[in-house]
Design a protein around this motif. Structure first.
Motif, short mmCIF file in Angstrom:
data_model
loop_
_atom_site.label_atom_id
_atom_site.label_comp_id
_atom_site.label_asym_id
_atom_site.label_seq_id
_atom_site.Cartn_x
_atom_site.Cartn_y
_atom_site.Cartn_z
N LEU A 1 -1.38 -7.84 -1.13
CA LEU A 1 -0.40 -8.41 -2.05
C LEU A 1 -1.07 -9.16 -3.19
CD1 LEU A 1 2.37 -9.73 0.37
CD2 LEU A 1 2.62 -7.93 -1.36
N THR A 2 -2.09 -9.92 -2.85
CA THR A 2 -2.83 -10.67 -3.87
C THR A 2 -3.49 -9.72 -4.87
OG1 THR A 2 -3.22 -12.49 -2.34
CG2 THR A 2 -4.68 -12.35 -4.24
N GLU A 3 -4.06 -8.63 -4.37
CA GLU A 3 -4.67 -7.64 -5.27
C GLU A 3 -3.61 -7.03 -6.19
OE1 GLU A 3 -6.64 -4.84 -2.71
OE2 GLU A 3 -8.02 -6.36 -1.95
N LEU A 4 -2.43 -6.75 -5.64
CA LEU A 4 -1.34 -6.21 -6.45
C LEU A 4 -0.92 -7.21 -7.52
CD1 LEU A 4 0.78 -3.95 -6.89
CD2 LEU A 4 2.21 -5.13 -5.21
N LYS A 5 -0.80 -8.47 -7.14
CA LYS A 5 -0.42 -9.52 -8.09
C LYS A 5 -1.48 -9.69 -9.19
CE LYS A 5 2.03 -13.21 -9.31
NZ LYS A 5 3.38 -13.10 -9.83
N ASN A 6 -2.74 -9.57 -8.82
CA ASN A 6 -3.81 -9.66 -9.82
C ASN A 6 -3.74 -8.50 -10.81
OD1 ASN A 6 -4.83 -12.01 -8.73
ND2 ASN A 6 -6.35 -10.97 -7.46
N GLN A 7 -3.35 -7.34 -10.33
CA GLN A 7 -3.25 -6.17 -11.19
C GLN A 7 -1.99 -6.22 -12.06
OE1 GLN A 7 -3.07 -2.47 -9.00
NE2 GLN A 7 -3.44 -1.23 -10.80
N TYR A 8 -0.88 -6.73 -11.48
CA TYR A 8 0.41 -6.82 -12.18
C TYR A 8 0.96 -8.23 -12.01
CZ TYR A 8 0.26 -1.76 -12.53
OH TYR A 8 -0.11 -0.47 -12.83
N PRO A 9 0.57 -9.17 -12.85
CA PRO A 9 0.98 -10.57 -12.70
C PRO A 9 2.49 -10.80 -12.71
CG PRO A 9 -0.83 -10.38 -14.26
CD PRO A 9 -0.38 -8.99 -13.95
N SER A 10 3.25 -9.88 -13.28
CA SER A 10 4.70 -10.08 -13.33
C SER A 10 5.40 -9.81 -11.99
CB SER A 10 5.31 -9.17 -14.40
OG SER A 10 5.18 -7.81 -14.02
N ILE A 11 4.72 -9.16 -11.06
CA ILE A 11 5.32 -8.84 -9.76
C ILE A 11 5.42 -10.09 -8.91
CG2 ILE A 11 5.03 -7.56 -7.60
CD1 ILE A 11 3.84 -5.27 -9.17
N LEU A 12 6.60 -10.33 -8.35
CA LEU A 12 6.78 -11.41 -7.38
C LEU A 12 6.32 -10.89 -6.02
CD1 LEU A 12 10.44 -12.44 -8.29
CD2 LEU A 12 8.34 -13.55 -9.04
N ILE A 13 5.52 -11.67 -5.31
CA ILE A 13 5.06 -11.23 -3.99
C ILE A 13 5.46 -12.25 -2.93
CG2 ILE A 13 3.15 -9.84 -4.88
CD1 ILE A 13 1.27 -12.15 -4.05
N ARG A 14 5.76 -11.75 -1.75
CA ARG A 14 6.02 -12.59 -0.59
C ARG A 14 5.40 -11.94 0.63
NH1 ARG A 14 7.31 -15.01 -4.24
NH2 ARG A 14 9.10 -16.31 -4.65
N SER B 1 0.85 -1.20 0.00
CA SER B 1 0.00 0.00 0.00
C SER B 1 0.88 1.25 0.00
CB SER B 1 -0.93 0.00 1.22
OG SER B 1 -0.19 0.13 2.41
N GLY B 2 0.24 2.38 -0.13
CA GLY B 2 0.94 3.65 -0.03
C GLY B 2 2.02 3.85 -1.07
N LEU B 3 3.09 4.52 -0.66
CA LEU B 3 4.18 4.86 -1.56
C LEU B 3 4.84 3.60 -2.14
CD1 LEU B 3 6.05 6.98 -2.82
CD2 LEU B 3 7.42 6.86 -0.73
N GLY B 4 5.02 2.58 -1.32
CA GLY B 4 5.63 1.34 -1.80
C GLY B 4 4.84 0.71 -2.93
N ARG B 5 3.53 0.68 -2.79
CA ARG B 5 2.69 0.12 -3.85
C ARG B 5 2.75 0.97 -5.11
NH1 ARG B 5 -2.11 -3.29 -3.54
NH2 ARG B 5 -3.18 -3.22 -5.54
N GLN B 6 2.72 2.27 -4.95
CA GLN B 6 2.80 3.16 -6.11
C GLN B 6 4.11 2.95 -6.87
OE1 GLN B 6 0.38 5.18 -7.39
NE2 GLN B 6 -0.87 4.14 -5.86
N LEU B 7 5.21 2.81 -6.13
CA LEU B 7 6.50 2.57 -6.78
C LEU B 7 6.52 1.20 -7.46
CD1 LEU B 7 8.85 4.14 -4.12
CD2 LEU B 7 8.44 4.98 -6.44
#
Length: 103
Positions: free
Chosen positions: A44-57, A17-23
Motif C-alpha cells: 500500500l505504501t508503495e502504491l501511495k508513493n507512486q500515486y499520492p492522490s490514492i487514499l490507502i487503508r 497487488s494484482g488486478l486490484g492494483r492495476q485498476l
C-alpha cells in the motif's frame, strides 16, 4: 484529453497487488478519486508513493469493524460511484507440488 473516470469516486478492496492494483492505477491515472483497502501495508505504501492522490487503508476484510472503516473511506471520498472487490483468500495445500517458470 478526455478523462472518462475524472469525476468517479472508486473504492477498491484488495488493491495492493494484482488486478486490484492495476485498476487502482488505471483510475488514478485518469484523475478519479481512488481509495484502496488491503492487508499488506508495504505494498500500500508503495502504491501511495507512486500515486499520492490514492487514499490507502491497511485492513483485513475479516476485521469486526470493517464496515466502519469502509464507511469512513466513503465519507472521505465524498461518496461512492464504483466498488471493486478484488480481495482473495489463498489456502495453501502443502501436499500440492507447484512449478514456477520465470520469463
Amino acid at each position: 484529453p478526455n478523462h472518462p473516470f475524472m469525476t468517479q469516486k472508486v473504492l477498491i478492496i484488495g488493491g495492493s497487488s494484482g488486478l486490484g492494483r492495476q485498476l487502482a492505477t488505471l483510475y488514478a491515472s485518469d484523475s478519479a478519486r481512488v481509495a484502496v483497502i488491503a492487508r499488506r501495508g508495504q505494498l500500500l505504501t508503495e502504491l501511495k508513493n507512486q500515486y499520492p492522490s490514492i487514499l490507502i487503508r491497511q485492513a483485513d476484510m475479516a476485521e469486526p469493524d470493517i464496515s466502519s472503516i469502509i464507511g469512513a473511506i466513503i465519507h472521505e471520498l465524498g461518496g461512492l460511484d464504483t466498488l471493486i472487490i478484488a480481495a482473495s483468500i489463498i489456502h495453501f495445500n502443502p501436499d500440492m507440488k507447484w512449478q514456477y517458470e520465470k520469463e
